[in-house]
Design a protein around this motif. Structure first.
Motif, PDB file in Angstrom:
ATOM      1  N   UNK A  60       0.809  -1.221   0.000  1.00  0.00           N
ATOM      2  CA  UNK A  60       0.000   0.000   0.000  1.00  0.00           C
ATOM      3  C   UNK A  60       0.841   1.269   0.000  1.00  0.00           C
ATOM      4  N   UNK A  61       2.131   1.157   0.291  1.00  0.00           N
ATOM      5  CA  UNK A  61       2.972   2.345   0.365  1.00  0.00           C
ATOM      6  C   UNK A  61       4.435   1.939   0.247  1.00  0.00           C
ATOM      7  N   UNK A  62       5.251   2.883  -0.218  1.00  0.00           N
ATOM      8  CA  UNK A  62       6.699   2.720  -0.290  1.00  0.00           C
ATOM      9  C   UNK A  62       7.319   3.957   0.332  1.00  0.00           C
ATOM     10  N   UNK A  63       8.321   3.766   1.182  1.00  0.00           N
ATOM     11  CA  UNK A  63       8.972   4.892   1.842  1.00  0.00           C
ATOM     12  C   UNK A  63      10.359   4.484   2.312  1.00  0.00           C
ATOM     13  N   UNK A  64      11.149   5.476   2.666  1.00  0.00           N
ATOM     14  CA  UNK A  64      12.490   5.249   3.202  1.00  0.00           C
ATOM     15  C   UNK A  64      12.402   5.222   4.727  1.00  0.00           C
ATOM     16  N   UNK A  65      13.177   4.324   5.323  1.00  0.00           N
ATOM     17  CA  UNK A  65      13.293   4.244   6.782  1.00  0.00           C
ATOM     18  C   UNK A  65      14.741   4.081   7.145  1.00  0.00           C
ATOM     19  N   UNK A  66      15.107   4.632   8.284  1.00  0.00           N
ATOM     20  CA  UNK A  66      16.481   4.484   8.759  1.00  0.00           C
ATOM     21  C   UNK A  66      16.691   3.067   9.272  1.00  0.00           C
ATOM     22  N   UNK A  67      17.812   2.477   8.882  1.00  0.00           N
ATOM     23  CA  UNK A  67      18.217   1.161   9.368  1.00  0.00           C
ATOM     24  C   UNK A  67      19.641   1.305   9.913  1.00  0.00           C
ATOM     25  N   UNK A  68      20.175   0.287  10.561  1.00  0.00           N
ATOM     26  CA  UNK A  68      21.564   0.387  11.048  1.00  0.00           C
ATOM     27  C   UNK A  68      22.581   0.672   9.937  1.00  0.00           C
ATOM     28  N   UNK A  69      22.217   0.363   8.684  1.00  0.00           N
ATOM     29  CA  UNK A  69      23.137   0.616   7.568  1.00  0.00           C
ATOM     30  C   UNK A  69      22.702   1.807   6.704  1.00  0.00           C
ATOM     31  N   UNK A  70      21.874   2.699   7.270  1.00  0.00           N
ATOM     32  CA  UNK A  70      21.442   3.884   6.530  1.00  0.00           C
ATOM     33  C   UNK A  70      19.984   3.798   6.106  1.00  0.00           C
ATOM     34  N   UNK A  71      19.527   4.806   5.385  1.00  0.00           N
ATOM     35  CA  UNK A  71      18.144   4.832   4.904  1.00  0.00           C
ATOM     36  C   UNK A  71      17.946   3.784   3.814  1.00  0.00           C
ATOM     37  N   UNK A  72      16.851   3.042   3.912  1.00  0.00           N
ATOM     38  CA  UNK A  72      16.550   1.985   2.946  1.00  0.00           C
ATOM     39  C   UNK A  72      15.067   2.051   2.571  1.00  0.00           C
ATOM     40  N   UNK A  73      14.718   1.594   1.340  1.00  0.00           N
ATOM     41  CA  UNK A  73      13.311   1.596   0.925  1.00  0.00           C
ATOM     42  C   UNK A  73      12.537   0.407   1.506  1.00  0.00           C
ATOM     43  N   UNK A  74      11.352   0.719   2.002  1.00  0.00           N
ATOM     44  CA  UNK A  74      10.453  -0.281   2.582  1.00  0.00           C
ATOM     45  C   UNK A  74       9.108  -0.205   1.891  1.00  0.00           C
ATOM     46  N   UNK A  75       8.414  -1.350   1.890  1.00  0.00           N
ATOM     47  CA  UNK A  75       7.008  -1.385   1.545  1.00  0.00           C
ATOM     48  C   UNK A  75       6.228  -1.504   2.842  1.00  0.00           C
ATOM     49  N   UNK A  76       5.068  -0.852   2.885  1.00  0.00           N
ATOM     50  CA  UNK A  76       4.074  -1.168   3.908  1.00  0.00           C
ATOM     51  C   UNK A  76       3.082  -2.085   3.214  1.00  0.00           C
ATOM     52  N   UNK A  77       2.786  -3.198   3.851  1.00  0.00           N
ATOM     53  CA  UNK A  77       1.827  -4.164   3.327  1.00  0.00           C
ATOM     54  C   UNK A  77       0.705  -4.322   4.331  1.00  0.00           C
ATOM     55  N   UNK A  78      -0.534  -4.307   3.828  1.00  0.00           N
ATOM     56  CA  UNK A  78      -1.720  -4.383   4.675  1.00  0.00           C
ATOM     57  C   UNK A  78      -2.455  -5.686   4.379  1.00  0.00           C
ATOM     58  N   UNK A  79      -2.912  -6.323   5.457  1.00  0.00           N
ATOM     59  CA  UNK A  79      -3.679  -7.559   5.331  1.00  0.00           C
ATOM     60  C   UNK A  79      -5.097  -7.242   4.921  1.00  0.00           C
TER      61      UNK A  79
END
Length: 161
Positions: free
Chosen positions: A140-159
């Motif tokens: 439902x969405x794509x965004x960047x989130x901070x991880x221990x190795x820097x900002x990375x792209x994530x998907x939000x998935x909804x059931x």
């Protein structure tokens, strides 16, 4: 002979399960999903190292023999419960993910029947994404989130109930 599918059950996370999870080692690129040592998690009182947080948000996933197969965090948010999921490394990639996820989703629905269920997944983790889609989750969405190795792209998935 066709073996019957494994059955997973969701149970309260015991301290011994939490300690065991901290020892899991995933092969690259999945090794980013490892935890710090159990003693350190307890000393810092973080995640399932905090006994209150562990009892409120974390569950263990076991098989019919009671063997630890994974865990989930059921993180309550406003109108949503966000899942965090971890399967024991030696079980990953063997076609059991949808059964594992179905047990977790049913536990979340039972605990939070009025809330939407979602999860976040790194966009490169196609193995997990396919499993989540097979269980009824949609991106439902794509965004960047901070991880221990820097900002990375994530998907939000909804059931989708």
């Amino acid at each position: 002979m066709i073996s019957s599918p494994v059955t997973f059950h969701v149970v309260p996370m015991e301290p011994s399960h939490a300690e065991n999870i901290c020892e899991w080692n995933y092969k690259p690129p999945y090794n980013i999903y490892g935890w710090m040592p159990w003693e350190q998690m307890q000393a810092l009182g973080i995640e399932f190292g905090d006994p209150v947080l562990r009892s409120q948000q974390y569950v263990s996933v076991v098989n019919e023999q009671g063997d630890l197969c994974g865990f989930a965090q059921l993180f309550p948010m406003e109108g949503v419960v966000r899942l965090g999921i971890g399967m024991r490394p030696d079980l990953c990639g063997h076609g059991m993910g949808h059964l594992f996820m179905e047990a977790i989703v049913q536990a979340a629905l039972k605990r939070y029947p009025e809330r939407e269920i979602d999860l976040e997944v790194l966009t490169w983790n196609q193995r997990a994404i396919r499993t989540y889609q097979k269980c009824g989750f949609t991106i439902t969405d794509t965004y960047e989130r901070r991880t221990p190795s820097g900002d990375r792209p994530f998907y939000c998935m909804v059931y989708d109930k």
